[in-house]
Scaffold this motif. Sequence first.
Motif, PDB file in Angstrom:
ATOM      1  N   VAL A 135      79.645 -74.628  34.372  1.00 46.93           N
ATOM      2  CA  VAL A 135      80.154 -73.838  33.248  1.00 46.93           C
ATOM      3  C   VAL A 135      78.996 -73.757  32.268  1.00 46.93           C
ATOM      4  N   THR A 136      78.547 -72.533  31.986  1.00 43.28           N
ATOM      5  CA  THR A 136      77.383 -72.372  31.135  1.00 43.28           C
ATOM      6  C   THR A 136      77.768 -71.738  29.811  1.00 43.28           C
ATOM      7  N   TYR A 137      76.955 -72.013  28.814  1.00 39.72           N
ATOM      8  CA  TYR A 137      77.084 -71.376  27.507  1.00 39.72           C
ATOM      9  C   TYR A 137      75.687 -70.942  27.083  1.00 39.72           C
ATOM     10  N   GLY A 138      75.502 -69.659  26.844  1.00 39.17           N
ATOM     11  CA  GLY A 138      74.251 -69.142  26.320  1.00 39.17           C
ATOM     12  C   GLY A 138      73.106 -69.060  27.298  1.00 39.17           C
ATOM     13  N   LEU A 139      73.354 -69.263  28.556  1.00 39.95           N
ATOM     14  CA  LEU A 139      72.291 -69.221  29.562  1.00 39.95           C
ATOM     15  C   LEU A 139      72.186 -67.809  30.125  1.00 39.95           C
ATOM     16  N   GLY A 140      70.973 -67.268  30.155  1.00 39.36           N
ATOM     17  CA  GLY A 140      70.746 -65.951  30.741  1.00 39.36           C
ATOM     18  C   GLY A 140      71.143 -64.786  29.861  1.00 39.36           C
ATOM     19  N   ILE A 141      71.307 -65.028  28.558  1.00 40.37           N
ATOM     20  CA  ILE A 141      71.649 -63.950  27.630  1.00 40.37           C
ATOM     21  C   ILE A 141      70.720 -64.024  26.420  1.00 40.37           C
ATOM     22  N   PRO A 142      70.565 -62.918  25.687  1.00 41.14           N
ATOM     23  CA  PRO A 142      69.748 -62.965  24.466  1.00 41.14           C
ATOM     24  C   PRO A 142      70.397 -63.868  23.410  1.00 41.14           C
ATOM     25  N   LEU A 143      69.576 -64.396  22.511  1.00 37.69           N
ATOM     26  CA  LEU A 143      70.089 -65.279  21.457  1.00 37.69           C
ATOM     27  C   LEU A 143      71.222 -64.644  20.666  1.00 37.69           C
ATOM     28  N   ARG A 144      71.085 -63.387  20.302  1.00 36.11           N
ATOM     29  CA  ARG A 144      72.130 -62.720  19.498  1.00 36.11           C
ATOM     30  C   ARG A 144      73.477 -62.669  20.221  1.00 36.11           C
ATOM     31  N   ALA A 145      73.434 -62.620  21.539  1.00 32.64           N
ATOM     32  CA  ALA A 145      74.670 -62.540  22.314  1.00 32.64           C
ATOM     33  C   ALA A 145      75.445 -63.853  22.288  1.00 32.64           C
ATOM     34  N   MET A 146      74.815 -64.940  21.865  1.00 32.72           N
ATOM     35  CA  MET A 146      75.510 -66.235  21.815  1.00 32.72           C
ATOM     36  C   MET A 146      76.636 -66.219  20.785  1.00 32.72           C
ATOM     37  N   ARG A 147      76.623 -65.254  19.877  1.00 29.01           N
ATOM     38  CA  ARG A 147      77.704 -65.125  18.887  1.00 29.01           C
ATOM     39  C   ARG A 147      79.010 -64.669  19.526  1.00 29.01           C
ATOM     40  N   ASP A 148      78.909 -64.047  20.688  1.00 30.39           N
ATOM     41  CA  ASP A 148      80.079 -63.494  21.379  1.00 30.39           C
ATOM     42  C   ASP A 148      80.493 -64.441  22.502  1.00 30.39           C
ATOM     43  N   PRO A 149      81.601 -65.168  22.319  1.00 24.94           N
ATOM     44  CA  PRO A 149      82.016 -66.134  23.351  1.00 24.94           C
ATOM     45  C   PRO A 149      82.180 -65.531  24.743  1.00 24.94           C
ATOM     46  N   ALA A 150      82.669 -64.306  24.827  1.00 22.78           N
ATOM     47  CA  ALA A 150      82.871 -63.697  26.146  1.00 22.78           C
ATOM     48  C   ALA A 150      81.547 -63.470  26.865  1.00 22.78           C
ATOM     49  N   PHE A 205      79.101 -79.635  34.175  1.00 23.07           N
ATOM     50  CA  PHE A 205      79.699 -79.631  35.508  1.00 23.07           C
ATOM     51  C   PHE A 205      80.289 -80.994  35.842  1.00 23.07           C
ATOM     52  N   PRO A 206      81.326 -80.993  36.690  1.00 26.69           N
ATOM     53  CA  PRO A 206      81.826 -82.264  37.237  1.00 26.69           C
ATOM     54  C   PRO A 206      80.898 -82.680  38.370  1.00 26.69           C
ATOM     55  N   ALA A 207      80.853 -83.991  38.621  1.00 30.83           N
ATOM     56  CA  ALA A 207      79.946 -84.470  39.667  1.00 30.83           C
ATOM     57  C   ALA A 207      80.438 -85.794  40.227  1.00 30.83           C
ATOM     58  N   VAL A 208      79.818 -86.182  41.319  1.00 26.93           N
ATOM     59  CA  VAL A 208      80.040 -87.488  41.921  1.00 26.93           C
ATOM     60  C   VAL A 208      78.723 -88.243  41.829  1.00 26.93           C
ATOM     61  N   ALA A 209      78.783 -89.479  41.329  1.00 25.55           N
ATOM     62  CA  ALA A 209      77.588 -90.312  41.205  1.00 25.55           C
ATOM     63  C   ALA A 209      77.651 -91.462  42.204  1.00 25.55           C
TER      64      ALA A 209
END
Length: 165
Positions: free
Chosen positions: A141-156, A99-103
Amino acid sequence: MSTSIRPAGRAAPLTAEAVWRAVDRASFAVLSHVTPAGAPRSSGVVYAVEDRRLFVAVGRDSWKARHMAVDGIVAVTVPIRRGGLLSLLFPIPPATVSFPAVAVVHPGDHLTGMPRLARLVPPERRTDCAILEIRPTGHFVTYGLGIPLRAMRDPARSRARIAAD
């Protein structure tokens, strides 16, 4: 109110609350920014979460404290370990939250009243630190969060975009 976009094949939409729970359970992130001279810079940091903000203790005279004080625009990526015990035996990629942020840079006395962060700072460094307060803006922007491990093969199915607010 959080909004989410559900990728095809995801059982339920990923919410900002679920993302915050994952970020709160983790403690390591990669903090990136552009220096005042225009050079890209990134480094790993250990953080604590309070009130939907990440707090990082850094050296008072460190490049992080100096550069963040200039404009405070940063990008953060938090790797989220997956696979439990299997991850010790097999190369299972982590999920990620970016994520973008302000520090904002605060003096080290901000450790008072922040026991989670204070535990991460050795006592001998507490008087010589600054505290970065990192507030997400825009979307996670998440990748692989809240899905089964096998589903990580599918970018969509692996990706989601969720409002950080």
